[in-house]
Design a protein around this motif. Structure first.
Motif, mmCIF file in Angstrom:
data_model
loop_
_atom_site.group_PDB
_atom_site.id
_atom_site.type_symbol
_atom_site.label_atom_id
_atom_site.label_comp_id
_atom_site.label_asym_id
_atom_site.label_seq_id
_atom_site.Cartn_x
_atom_site.Cartn_y
_atom_site.Cartn_z
ATOM 1 N N PHE A 8 0.805 -1.217 0.000
ATOM 2 C CA PHE A 8 0.000 0.000 0.000
ATOM 3 C C PHE A 8 0.840 1.269 0.000
ATOM 4 C CE2 PHE A 8 -2.722 -3.257 1.951
ATOM 5 C CZ PHE A 8 -3.804 -3.184 1.088
ATOM 6 N N LYS A 9 0.243 2.326 -0.533
ATOM 7 C CA LYS A 9 0.887 3.634 -0.551
ATOM 8 C C LYS A 9 1.061 4.134 0.885
ATOM 9 C CE LYS A 9 -1.146 4.928 -4.991
ATOM 10 N NZ LYS A 9 -2.146 5.780 -5.639
ATOM 11 N N GLU A 10 2.035 5.030 1.052
ATOM 12 C CA GLU A 10 2.312 5.604 2.368
ATOM 13 C C GLU A 10 1.051 6.282 2.909
ATOM 14 O OE1 GLU A 10 5.385 8.774 4.387
ATOM 15 O OE2 GLU A 10 5.980 7.731 2.558
ATOM 16 N N GLY A 11 0.814 6.077 4.196
ATOM 17 C CA GLY A 11 -0.348 6.668 4.846
ATOM 18 C C GLY A 11 -1.558 5.755 4.895
ATOM 19 N N HIS A 12 -1.490 4.616 4.198
ATOM 20 C CA HIS A 12 -2.615 3.678 4.243
ATOM 21 C C HIS A 12 -2.707 3.099 5.652
ATOM 22 C CE1 HIS A 12 -4.724 -0.194 3.691
ATOM 23 N NE2 HIS A 12 -5.411 0.491 2.803
ATOM 24 N N PRO A 13 -3.881 3.147 6.284
ATOM 25 C CA PRO A 13 -3.991 2.632 7.652
ATOM 26 C C PRO A 13 -3.770 1.116 7.702
ATOM 27 C CG PRO A 13 -6.150 3.247 6.812
ATOM 28 C CD PRO A 13 -5.134 3.666 5.786
ATOM 29 N N GLU A 14 -3.009 0.704 8.683
ATOM 30 C CA GLU A 14 -2.725 -0.729 8.859
ATOM 31 C C GLU A 14 -3.831 -1.361 9.698
ATOM 32 O OE1 GLU A 14 0.655 -3.659 10.794
ATOM 33 O OE2 GLU A 14 0.978 -1.507 10.767
ATOM 34 N N ASN A 15 -4.239 -2.566 9.310
ATOM 35 C CA ASN A 15 -5.229 -3.312 10.080
ATOM 36 C C ASN A 15 -4.723 -4.755 10.172
ATOM 37 O OD1 ASN A 15 -7.442 -4.794 11.048
ATOM 38 N ND2 ASN A 15 -8.901 -3.365 10.118
ATOM 39 N N LYS A 16 -3.983 -5.038 11.241
ATOM 40 C CA LYS A 16 -3.380 -6.370 11.397
ATOM 41 C C LYS A 16 -4.437 -7.468 11.464
ATOM 42 C CE LYS A 16 0.867 -4.884 13.639
ATOM 43 N NZ LYS A 16 1.690 -4.945 14.837
ATOM 44 N N ASN A 17 -5.573 -7.174 12.087
ATOM 45 C CA ASN A 17 -6.627 -8.185 12.185
ATOM 46 C C ASN A 17 -7.143 -8.587 10.810
ATOM 47 O OD1 ASN A 17 -6.521 -8.262 14.994
ATOM 48 N ND2 ASN A 17 -8.019 -6.623 15.207
ATOM 49 N N MET A 18 -7.407 -7.607 9.951
ATOM 50 C CA MET A 18 -7.894 -7.918 8.606
ATOM 51 C C MET A 18 -6.809 -8.593 7.763
ATOM 52 S SD MET A 18 -11.050 -7.445 8.456
ATOM 53 C CE MET A 18 -11.241 -7.816 6.734
ATOM 54 N N SER A 19 -5.569 -8.159 7.928
ATOM 55 C CA SER A 19 -4.476 -8.801 7.196
ATOM 56 C C SER A 19 -4.369 -10.269 7.592
ATOM 57 C CB SER A 19 -3.148 -8.089 7.471
ATOM 58 O OG SER A 19 -3.147 -6.827 6.863
ATOM 59 N N ARG A 20 -4.425 -10.528 8.870
ATOM 60 C CA ARG A 20 -4.327 -11.921 9.339
ATOM 61 C C ARG A 20 -5.535 -12.739 8.914
ATOM 62 N NH1 ARG A 20 -1.501 -9.741 14.564
ATOM 63 N NH2 ARG A 20 0.663 -10.094 13.947
ATOM 64 N N TRP A 21 -6.704 -12.130 8.910
ATOM 65 C CA TRP A 21 -7.908 -12.838 8.470
ATOM 66 C C TRP A 21 -7.782 -13.182 6.980
ATOM 67 C CZ3 TRP A 21 -11.442 -15.589 10.550
ATOM 68 C CH2 TRP A 21 -12.640 -15.858 9.885
ATOM 69 N N PHE A 22 -7.284 -12.238 6.193
ATOM 70 C CA PHE A 22 -7.044 -12.464 4.768
ATOM 71 C C PHE A 22 -6.004 -13.576 4.584
ATOM 72 C CE2 PHE A 22 -4.822 -10.911 0.772
ATOM 73 C CZ PHE A 22 -5.763 -11.426 -0.105
ATOM 74 N N GLY A 23 -4.956 -13.540 5.389
ATOM 75 C CA GLY A 23 -3.935 -14.589 5.341
ATOM 76 C C GLY A 23 -4.499 -15.954 5.665
ATOM 77 N N HIS A 24 -5.416 -15.990 6.620
ATOM 78 C CA HIS A 24 -6.074 -17.251 6.977
ATOM 79 C C HIS A 24 -6.868 -17.791 5.786
ATOM 80 C CE1 HIS A 24 -9.666 -19.425 8.492
ATOM 81 N NE2 HIS A 24 -8.759 -20.063 9.195
ATOM 82 N N ALA A 25 -7.597 -16.909 5.118
ATOM 83 C CA ALA A 25 -8.365 -17.330 3.946
ATOM 84 C C ALA A 25 -7.440 -17.853 2.846
ATOM 85 C CB ALA A 25 -9.202 -16.162 3.426
ATOM 86 N N LEU A 26 -6.328 -17.166 2.638
ATOM 87 C CA LEU A 26 -5.366 -17.619 1.627
ATOM 88 C C LEU A 26 -4.730 -18.955 2.009
ATOM 89 C CD1 LEU A 26 -3.676 -14.248 0.719
ATOM 90 C CD2 LEU A 26 -5.052 -15.667 -0.790
ATOM 91 N N ALA A 27 -4.539 -19.181 3.304
ATOM 92 C CA ALA A 27 -3.985 -20.462 3.758
ATOM 93 C C ALA A 27 -4.933 -21.609 3.428
ATOM 94 C CB ALA A 27 -3.695 -20.413 5.255
ATOM 95 N N THR A 28 -6.236 -21.377 3.549
ATOM 96 C CA THR A 28 -7.182 -22.444 3.206
ATOM 97 C C THR A 28 -7.200 -22.679 1.695
ATOM 98 O OG1 THR A 28 -9.071 -20.925 3.175
ATOM 99 C CG2 THR A 28 -8.615 -22.066 5.251
#
Length: 145
Positions: free
Chosen positions: A57-77
């Protein structure tokens, strides 16, 4: 087939004894590639969400670790399904379904990135090529099933 002197056929034009061997390898290989790619994306999102946010993401994009991890979980499946289906050496409806789902996953990812202005242009370009190749391999293999 090209015939050489002595009646032998040229090795590049010989017909395989097992005509399905190439199609099987395509499907299994495409699923392995898709599974490894999904695992790589998953590892980024689950393991290093802050780095992934800075990378994509471009600079200044808010980070959301929970959503990133949830997305990672979906990709793992997705990865698990792709790797497991790659072990199926015979064409099947289930394997074709995973190939088509994988093609959809990878061919639509760049469209999602393009529709969101928060992504870095270089990551959109890189992921368009990467995802396009993986998606095309899966689609080509699915159409042979």
């Amino acid at each position: 087939q090209a015939v050489l002197q002595g009646g032998e056929t040229h090795p590049l034009t010989r017909t395989s004894r097992n005509a399905n061997a190439h199609a099987k390898m395509d499907a299994q290989g495409a699923l392995k590639i898709a599974g490894i790619a999904s695992a790589g994306y998953s590892a980024q999102m689950i393991g290093v969400p802050t780095l992934a946010n800075k990378l994509y993401f471009k600079e200044g994009h808010p980070e959301n670790k929970n959503m990133s991890r949830w997305f990672g979980h979906a990709l793992a499946t997705c990865s698990a399904a792709q790797i497991l289906a790659s072990g199926d050496s015979q064409p099947s409806k289930a394997r074709k379904a995973v190939l088509l789902a994988s093609a959809g996953q990878y061919l639509t990812a760049p469209l999602t990135m393009l529709s969101q202005k928060e992504f870095k242009p270089e990551m959109v370009a890189l992921n368009t090529v990467t995802c396009g190749v993986v998606g095309a391999l899966c689609l080509k293999a699915a159409l042979k099933e």
